[in-house]
Design an enzyme around this catalytic site. Structure first.
Site, mmCIF file in Angstrom:
data_model
loop_
_atom_site.group_PDB
_atom_site.id
_atom_site.type_symbol
_atom_site.label_atom_id
_atom_site.label_comp_id
_atom_site.label_asym_id
_atom_site.label_seq_id
_atom_site.Cartn_x
_atom_site.Cartn_y
_atom_site.Cartn_z
ATOM 1 N N ARG A 36 0.401 -11.578 2.269
ATOM 2 C CA ARG A 36 -0.291 -11.782 3.543
ATOM 3 C C ARG A 36 -1.069 -13.091 3.601
ATOM 4 O O ARG A 36 -1.725 -13.389 4.611
ATOM 5 C CB ARG A 36 -1.228 -10.591 3.831
ATOM 6 C CG ARG A 36 -0.471 -9.286 4.109
ATOM 7 C CD ARG A 36 -1.390 -8.234 4.729
ATOM 8 N NE ARG A 36 -1.861 -8.604 6.054
ATOM 9 C CZ ARG A 36 -2.727 -7.877 6.768
ATOM 10 N NH1 ARG A 36 -3.217 -6.747 6.278
ATOM 11 N NH2 ARG A 36 -3.114 -8.270 7.966
ATOM 12 N N HIS B 201 -8.293 0.344 2.475
ATOM 13 C CA HIS B 201 -9.242 -0.476 3.236
ATOM 14 C C HIS B 201 -10.360 0.444 3.702
ATOM 15 O O HIS B 201 -10.120 1.625 3.987
ATOM 16 C CB HIS B 201 -8.583 -1.056 4.503
ATOM 17 C CG HIS B 201 -7.869 -2.357 4.312
ATOM 18 N ND1 HIS B 201 -6.707 -2.664 4.986
ATOM 19 C CD2 HIS B 201 -8.157 -3.437 3.552
ATOM 20 C CE1 HIS B 201 -6.304 -3.877 4.633
ATOM 21 N NE2 HIS B 201 -7.169 -4.360 3.750
ATOM 22 N N CYS C 147 -7.120 -0.980 12.715
ATOM 23 C CA CYS C 147 -6.476 -2.108 12.027
ATOM 24 C C CYS C 147 -5.868 -3.097 13.011
ATOM 25 O O CYS C 147 -5.732 -4.280 12.711
ATOM 26 C CB CYS C 147 -5.343 -1.619 11.127
ATOM 27 S SG CYS C 147 -5.838 -0.446 9.892
ATOM 28 N N ASN D 241 0.869 -1.182 0.000
ATOM 29 C CA ASN D 241 0.000 0.000 0.000
ATOM 30 C C ASN D 241 0.905 1.231 0.000
ATOM 31 O O ASN D 241 2.097 1.131 0.298
ATOM 32 C CB ASN D 241 -0.970 -0.026 1.198
ATOM 33 C CG ASN D 241 -0.259 0.175 2.528
ATOM 34 O OD1 ASN D 241 0.507 1.117 2.702
ATOM 35 N ND2 ASN D 241 -0.506 -0.711 3.480
ATOM 36 N N MET E 133 -16.131 23.523 -36.216
ATOM 37 C CA MET E 133 -16.392 22.580 -35.139
ATOM 38 C C MET E 133 -17.836 22.092 -35.150
ATOM 39 O O MET E 133 -18.094 20.891 -35.161
ATOM 40 C CB MET E 133 -16.062 23.208 -33.792
ATOM 41 C CG MET E 133 -16.440 22.289 -32.647
ATOM 42 S SD MET E 133 -15.664 22.699 -31.103
ATOM 43 C CE MET E 133 -16.537 24.162 -30.664
HETATM 44 N N1 ARG Z 1 0.284 -3.445 5.626
HETATM 45 C C1 ARG Z 1 -1.043 -3.902 5.837
HETATM 46 C C2 ARG Z 1 -1.730 -4.096 4.489
HETATM 47 O O1 ARG Z 1 -1.479 -3.328 3.601
HETATM 48 C C3 ARG Z 1 -1.793 -2.927 6.674
HETATM 49 C C4 ARG Z 1 -3.175 -3.392 6.999
HETATM 50 C C5 ARG Z 1 -3.955 -2.382 7.785
HETATM 51 N N2 ARG Z 1 -5.177 -2.914 8.186
HETATM 52 C C6 ARG Z 1 -6.354 -2.321 7.993
HETATM 53 N N3 ARG Z 1 -7.412 -2.881 8.423
HETATM 54 N N4 ARG Z 1 -6.479 -1.177 7.364
HETATM 55 O O2 ARG Z 1 -2.493 -4.999 4.340
#
Ligand code: ARG
Length: 695
Positions: free
Chosen positions: A90, A168, A264, A22, A632
């Site tokens: 992740r 998010h 988060c 991100n 035009m």
């Molecule tokens: N580095 C993580 C990602 O980009 C941060 C997540 C943050 N979590 C959130 N619920 N906004 O996934």
């Protein structure tokens, strides 16, 4: 479950920024301090722990983002829907979180494998409005929403994230308590903002400023009436206070380096879910087939781009790549949108690219026109591309193809044609929706490519480019003349002001123009020049205004009126040169469409615009090439009534005009940004030198 909320957290033992998924993580690799992170996390744990029961999941080495437990999944009524991470970085967290849920008496309900969903980070259960707010456009896929509705038995409201910093939902939206909704509007598209506004009355909205949002103010956890966050600006604090809530700041700067903060770092384990809700959502999907040079012509890319820009998402269900330059590719796509209405905005754009909606059952829907001159609400608007409709399982080519019209089927459903609204009769069968309609575009790779040339696109043209374009236009004009084809010129008065009327007259005299279209002005200025040697009072030889010259154009109109019209003036021997003279002498039909600014007008000018449009369309029919010279309005008008396949050459000194015309144009369009006088003189020189034509 008592009054105290229960939260899941994860110690930041292995927290660090190790990859970039991100924008917050950019430039932060290995820049966070584990010590400071531990302190900040402990402080958050303490602040929350005073009002909530906190459960912990074991951190795992190599999973630095596992601290962000909001992304573990979505919990509702002792059911847990574990996340399916968008980024591979992740994905290894999924199993640990799912295991934790299973070990803690949650029923684990899995989403299908290939549907990204990032848990409570992207979904909020709203007890006050009895709905689930769910995001898409960044991490969670829109097609996860119907599954969430089913799994949680709740209405899902889909919100599209459009700012990559707010990737998010919990970075830009939260439910801080007391029925309030707090959000940063800039993170959402207009439709999504409307969806929020439709459900949340103004007095329940807290609009967060960008500066606060950038400090993760929306990323807040509420315990009791305390809203815990990294930072709140004065106004936000005051707004929360007015709502009976207290902003509590606790610094989380180390976690912001990874793109997360208070919310988060927590997952609410017993969110209040209103009783008696049932599953619903408005996500709509449709299968679409495409065939052709999908990659070489960039059609697939454009189709996907159109879908995403218009707030939809796509899934490529099948793709068969044509292996050779000449072979076609085939794709089957599923296009989804947050509502049927939004999907219906996407479909016509895909049809224009040649896509077929619902290929398994391409049935054209016909609805009767409710009254004369009025189409049914969801009429299909036509394009310049050859179109076919599927009537009674047969593909029928649409006649009189043009854009901005509707398609009408004959009563026996054996034929169809384009028709303007104003010509519709009550009860006529109009093609509606987007199914059973397909268009074809010229395929660029293929057998007959060699005798066509493409010099596409608008843009400021260099001198050399102008020369090249002129060479090719001249080449094509010669071929059209040879085979007895049709070249239409649409001209503005600038042709005369730039001293090019002699060149245009030459083109007419030598058989390079079969139709002339324009307004009152081109004829008036041409005739003024023929009579007085001036154009709007400016002597074209000397380039200076002549005395009393401003009345010359009126005098010219007056004289033509005296003869009764342009034809009569030529017959009477009064008008003896110029563009209009050559048209009359060489039997080249012209149509002058009037406008409110016209002086006179000339008796020949059609002041009934509907009549003028009809005549223009008649004259344009069957054209091989249309030369648009610095006009035009008339050029756009003519472009709209021209089907694809006609070579359009648009010349204007103003790049904006060329761009505007080329935007609606087809592959065959060429824009030339240059002086029209220069263009015409080069063109005539080319034609003369190559063909040995003299004057
Ligand atoms: N580095 C993580 C990602 O980009 C941060 C997540 C943050 N979590 C959130 N619920 N906004 O996934």
């Amino acid at each position: 479950m008592g009054d105290r909320p229960r939260l899941l957290m994860c110690r930041p033992e292995h927290f660090s920024v190790e990859y970039v998924i991100n924008p917050w993580m950019e430039g932060q690799i290995h820049k966070s301090s584990r010590e400071t992170a531990a302190e900040q996390w402990a402080r958050l744990h303490e602040v929350l722990g005073a009002h909530a029961d906190i459960e912990l999941i074991d951190p795992q080495e190599g999973l630095p983002d596992m601290v962000f437990t909001a992304n573990a999944g979505l919990v509702a009524r002792s059911k847990a829907v574990p996340a399916r991470f968008f980024h591979p970085e992740r994905r290894a967290e999924e199993a640990y979180f799912a295991q934790w849920f299973a070990d803690h008496e949650f029923t684990v309900a899995e989403l299908p494998r290939d549907v990204p969903f990032e848990g409570a980070g992207d979904a909020f259960i709203d007890a006050d409005r009895a709905c689930l707010w769910a995001a898409y456009g960044s991490r969670t896929e829109l097609t996860a929403h119907p599954h969430l509705a089913e799994l949680c038995d709740i209405e899902v409201v889909s919100l599209r994230l459009i700012d990559s910093r707010f990737y998010h939902l919990d970075t830009c939206f939260s439910l801080p308590g007391n029925g309030m909704v707090m959000y940063f509007p800039g993170a959402f598209d207009a439709e999504s903002r409307h969806r929020i506004e439709a459900r949340v009355p103004p007095e329940k909205r807290i609009l967060v400023e960008e500066a606060d949002a950038m400090q993760f103010a929306c990323n807040a956890v509420t315990v009791g009436d305390r809203v815990v966050m990294n930072h709140a600006g004065k106004d936000l604090e005051a707004a929360l206070r007015r709502a009976g809530l207290e902003a509590v700041e606790t610094p989380l700067t180390e976690f912001i380096k990874a793109g997360g903060a208070a919310k988060c770092l927590t997952l609410e384990l017993d969110p209040a879910v209103p009783a008696g809700t049932s599953a619903s959502h408005s996500v709509t999907s449709r299968e679409v087939a495409m065939e052709g040079h999908l990659l070489d012509q960039g059609l697939l890319e454009r189709a996907l781009d159109i879908s995403v820009r218009a707030g939809g998402t796509f899934h490529v269900l099948q793709f068969d790549l044509g292996r050779q330059q000449q072979s076609h590719s085939r794709a089957l796509l599923a296009i989804s949108a947050p509502s049927r209405e939004q999907l219906e905005l996407i479909m016509p754009q895909l049809i224009e690219l040649g896509a077929l909606s619902r290929p398994e059952a391409p049935r054209t829907r016909l609805e009767p026109a409710p009254q004369a001159g009025v189409a049914p609400e969801d009429f299909y608007a036509t394009t310049i591309y050859p179109t076919e409709v599927n009537l009674d399982d047969e593909w029928i080519p649409v006649r009189n193809q043009r854009m901005d019209a509707v398609i009408v089927a004959d009563a026996d459903r054996k034929a169809a044609h384009c028709k303007l609204f104003r010509n519709l009769e009550a009860g006529e069968l109009v093609v509606c929706g987007s199914e059973g309609i397909r268009t074809t575009r010229r395929q660029q790779r293929g057998a007959n490519k060699k005798d066509e040339f493409e010099f596409m696109g608008a843009g400021v043209s260099s001198e050399r480019r102008v020369e090249l374009v002129v060479e090719r236009v001249a080449w094509e004009m010669r071929r059209i003349r040879q085979r007895g084809g049709k070249i239409v010129v649409v001209g503005g008065p600038v042709v005369i002001h730039t001293g090019a009327s002699g060149h245009l007259a030459w083109l007419i005299r030598n058989g390079y123009v079969q139709v002339l279209l324009g307004g009152n002005a081109i004829a008036v200025h041409d005739i003024e020049q023929a009579f007085y040697g001036t154009s709007l009072g400016v002597d074209l030889e000397q380039g200076r205004p002549v005395r009393e010259g401003h009345r010359n154009h009126l005098a010219a109109i007056n004289r033509i009126r005296g003869h009764g019209g342009i034809f009569a003036a030529v017959e009477d021997g009064a008008l003896t040169g110029g563009i209009m003279y050559e048209c009359v002498r060489n039997g080249v039909p012209f149509c002058l469409a009037g406008s409110i600014r016209d002086d006179g007008p000339l008796p020949d000018t059609r002041m009934d615009l509907i009549e003028a449009q009809r005549e223009h369309a008649e004259l344009v029919a069957g054209a091989d090439m249309i030369l648009m010279l610095s006009s035009m309005l008339h050029s756009i008008g003519v472009g709209n009534m021209t089907p694809a396949g006609v070579t359009l050459v648009c010349v204007d000194i103003n790049p904006a005009v060329v761009t505007k015309l080329m935007d609606r144009g087809s592959l065959e369009s060429t824009g030339v940004v240059t002086d029209v006088g220069l263009f015409l003189s080069l063109l005539v020189r080319q034609l003369q030198s190559a063909a040995g034509d003299g004057d």
